[in-house]
Design a protein around this motif. Structure first.
Motif, short mmCIF file in Angstrom:
data_model
loop_
_atom_site.label_atom_id
_atom_site.label_comp_id
_atom_site.label_asym_id
_atom_site.label_seq_id
_atom_site.Cartn_x
_atom_site.Cartn_y
_atom_site.Cartn_z
N MET A 261 45.68 41.04 48.96
CA MET A 261 45.33 41.57 47.65
C MET A 261 45.41 40.51 46.57
O MET A 261 44.56 40.44 45.67
N TYR A 262 46.43 39.64 46.63
CA TYR A 262 46.57 38.63 45.59
C TYR A 262 45.43 37.62 45.63
O TYR A 262 44.97 37.14 44.59
N ASP A 263 44.97 37.26 46.82
CA ASP A 263 43.81 36.38 46.93
C ASP A 263 42.56 37.05 46.35
O ASP A 263 41.76 36.41 45.66
N ASP A 264 42.41 38.33 46.63
CA ASP A 264 41.28 39.07 46.07
C ASP A 264 41.37 39.12 44.55
O ASP A 264 40.35 38.98 43.85
N ALA A 265 42.57 39.31 44.03
CA ALA A 265 42.77 39.35 42.58
C ALA A 265 42.39 38.02 41.94
O ALA A 265 41.76 37.98 40.87
N ARG A 266 42.75 36.92 42.59
CA ARG A 266 42.37 35.60 42.06
C ARG A 266 40.85 35.43 42.04
O ARG A 266 40.29 34.87 41.09
N ALA A 267 40.20 35.93 43.08
CA ALA A 267 38.73 35.84 43.12
C ALA A 267 38.10 36.65 41.99
O ALA A 267 37.12 36.22 41.37
N VAL A 268 38.66 37.83 41.70
CA VAL A 268 38.16 38.64 40.59
C VAL A 268 38.35 37.91 39.27
O VAL A 268 37.44 37.84 38.43
N TYR B 249 39.12 50.38 47.26
CA TYR B 249 40.24 49.44 47.25
C TYR B 249 40.17 48.45 46.10
O TYR B 249 41.21 47.99 45.58
N ALA B 250 38.98 48.11 45.63
CA ALA B 250 38.84 47.10 44.57
C ALA B 250 39.59 47.47 43.30
O ALA B 250 39.90 46.60 42.48
N GLY B 251 39.93 48.76 43.15
CA GLY B 251 40.73 49.15 42.00
C GLY B 251 42.06 48.41 41.94
O GLY B 251 42.62 48.23 40.85
N VAL B 252 42.56 47.97 43.10
CA VAL B 252 43.87 47.31 43.13
C VAL B 252 43.78 45.86 42.63
O VAL B 252 44.47 45.52 41.66
N ALA C 24 42.92 45.86 38.91
CA ALA C 24 44.05 46.22 38.05
C ALA C 24 45.06 45.09 37.93
O ALA C 24 45.76 44.97 36.93
N GLU C 25 45.13 44.25 38.95
CA GLU C 25 46.09 43.15 38.96
C GLU C 25 45.77 42.10 37.90
O GLU C 25 46.69 41.48 37.34
N VAL C 26 44.49 41.89 37.58
CA VAL C 26 44.14 40.74 36.73
C VAL C 26 43.26 41.07 35.52
O VAL C 26 43.16 40.24 34.60
N ALA D 105 44.94 43.65 56.95
CA ALA D 105 45.86 44.71 56.51
C ALA D 105 46.67 44.32 55.28
O ALA D 105 47.16 45.19 54.56
N ALA D 106 46.81 43.02 55.02
CA ALA D 106 47.61 42.56 53.88
C ALA D 106 47.08 43.08 52.55
O ALA D 106 47.84 43.25 51.59
N VAL D 107 45.79 43.38 52.47
CA VAL D 107 45.25 43.87 51.21
C VAL D 107 45.85 45.23 50.85
O VAL D 107 45.94 45.59 49.67
N PHE D 108 46.24 45.98 51.87
CA PHE D 108 46.81 47.29 51.64
C PHE D 108 48.34 47.26 51.52
O PHE D 108 48.94 48.26 51.13
#
Length: 234
Positions: free
Chosen positions: A63-70, A88-91, A94-96, A167-170
């Motif tokens: 999830m944190y890698d995805d947040a950085r990409a966003v 799932y993208a809501g997570v 919301a992080e960034v 699974a780490a994204v969840f």
């Protein structure tokens, strides 16, 4: 893009439907198991209505890698930005999202709303997969769960593009909740077969809640309706 042999399913509009309005930037962030390809039918509808659209392909490592990409996608845009997050993208959104000053609002499309300290897994009371699983296969039957209201050919096209999800994204915990800090609208799908009921209930926390008929993927099944609703909300 939607392949040539599915051209009959692709976007079509007449000149009189064009709306000459500059609505600003709209960043589209896909959900788990998906990729930026899922927006192929929605983008033309949005651009015809005056949006400058951008998409991001989430790395899906965590999830944190995805947040950085966003965040990287957001800071690359000039001018005000609305973010549309699916599932799932809501997570990661919301992080960034609240850390980028140009973000003016969020649209949560059947998207998870987590509180700081929660993960998708913890919010649901535990994992739905065996402990220690690192890579989650595409939910089955994907056709029924994700694309039940699509024509057969388009559904097959979409299912073919789904990929296993780390699974780490969840499992990684939310630390920020931008949906509490920014104007946020929620769109829910009336026949959604995969979105957890608890997250449907949480959507009431959004300032505005709207509904679309059909399943979890209106960007493919109802792109014109979805584009019009996004314009209304954003």
């Amino acid at each position: 893009m939607v392949p040539a042999d599915l051209a009959w399913l692709a976007y079509d509009h007449t000149a009189e439907e064009e709306i000459l309005m500059d609505r600003g930037n709209l960043l589209l962030v896909h959900g788990a198991w998906h990729g930026a390809w899922c927006w192929d039918r929605l983008v033309p509808e949005l651009e015809a209505r005056g949006w400058a659209t951008s998409v991001v392909d989430l790395p899906g490592i965590g999830m944190y890698d995805d947040a950085r990409a966003v965040r990287e996608a957001l800071v690359d845009l000039d001018g005000p930005v609305t973010v549309l997050a699916h599932s799932y993208a809501g997570v990661p959104v919301a992080e960034v999202a609240a850390t980028v000053h140009s973000v003016t609002g969020l649209v949560y499309l059947a998207a998870h709303m987590l509180e700081p300290g929660e993960s998708v897994v913890s919010a649901l009371g535990g994992p739905w997969y065996p402990e220690g699983t690192e890579l989650l296969d595409v939910p089955e039957p994907a056709r029924d769960l994700l694309f039940a209201d699509l024509p057969d050919e388009l559904a097959a096209w979409a299912v073919e593009r789904l990929r296993p999800q780390n699974a780490a994204v969840f499992e990684q915990e939310q630390t920020e909740a931008a949906w509490r800090k920014l104007p946020t609208a929620a769109i829910l799908c009336e026949d959604d077969r995969i979105f957890p009921a608890m997250f449907t209930e949480r959507a009431a926390r959004a300032e505005v809640v709207r509904y679309l008929p059909g399943g979890h993927s209106p960007f493919l099944s109802r792109p014109r309706e979805l584009a019009e609703l996004i314009c209304e909300l954003a």
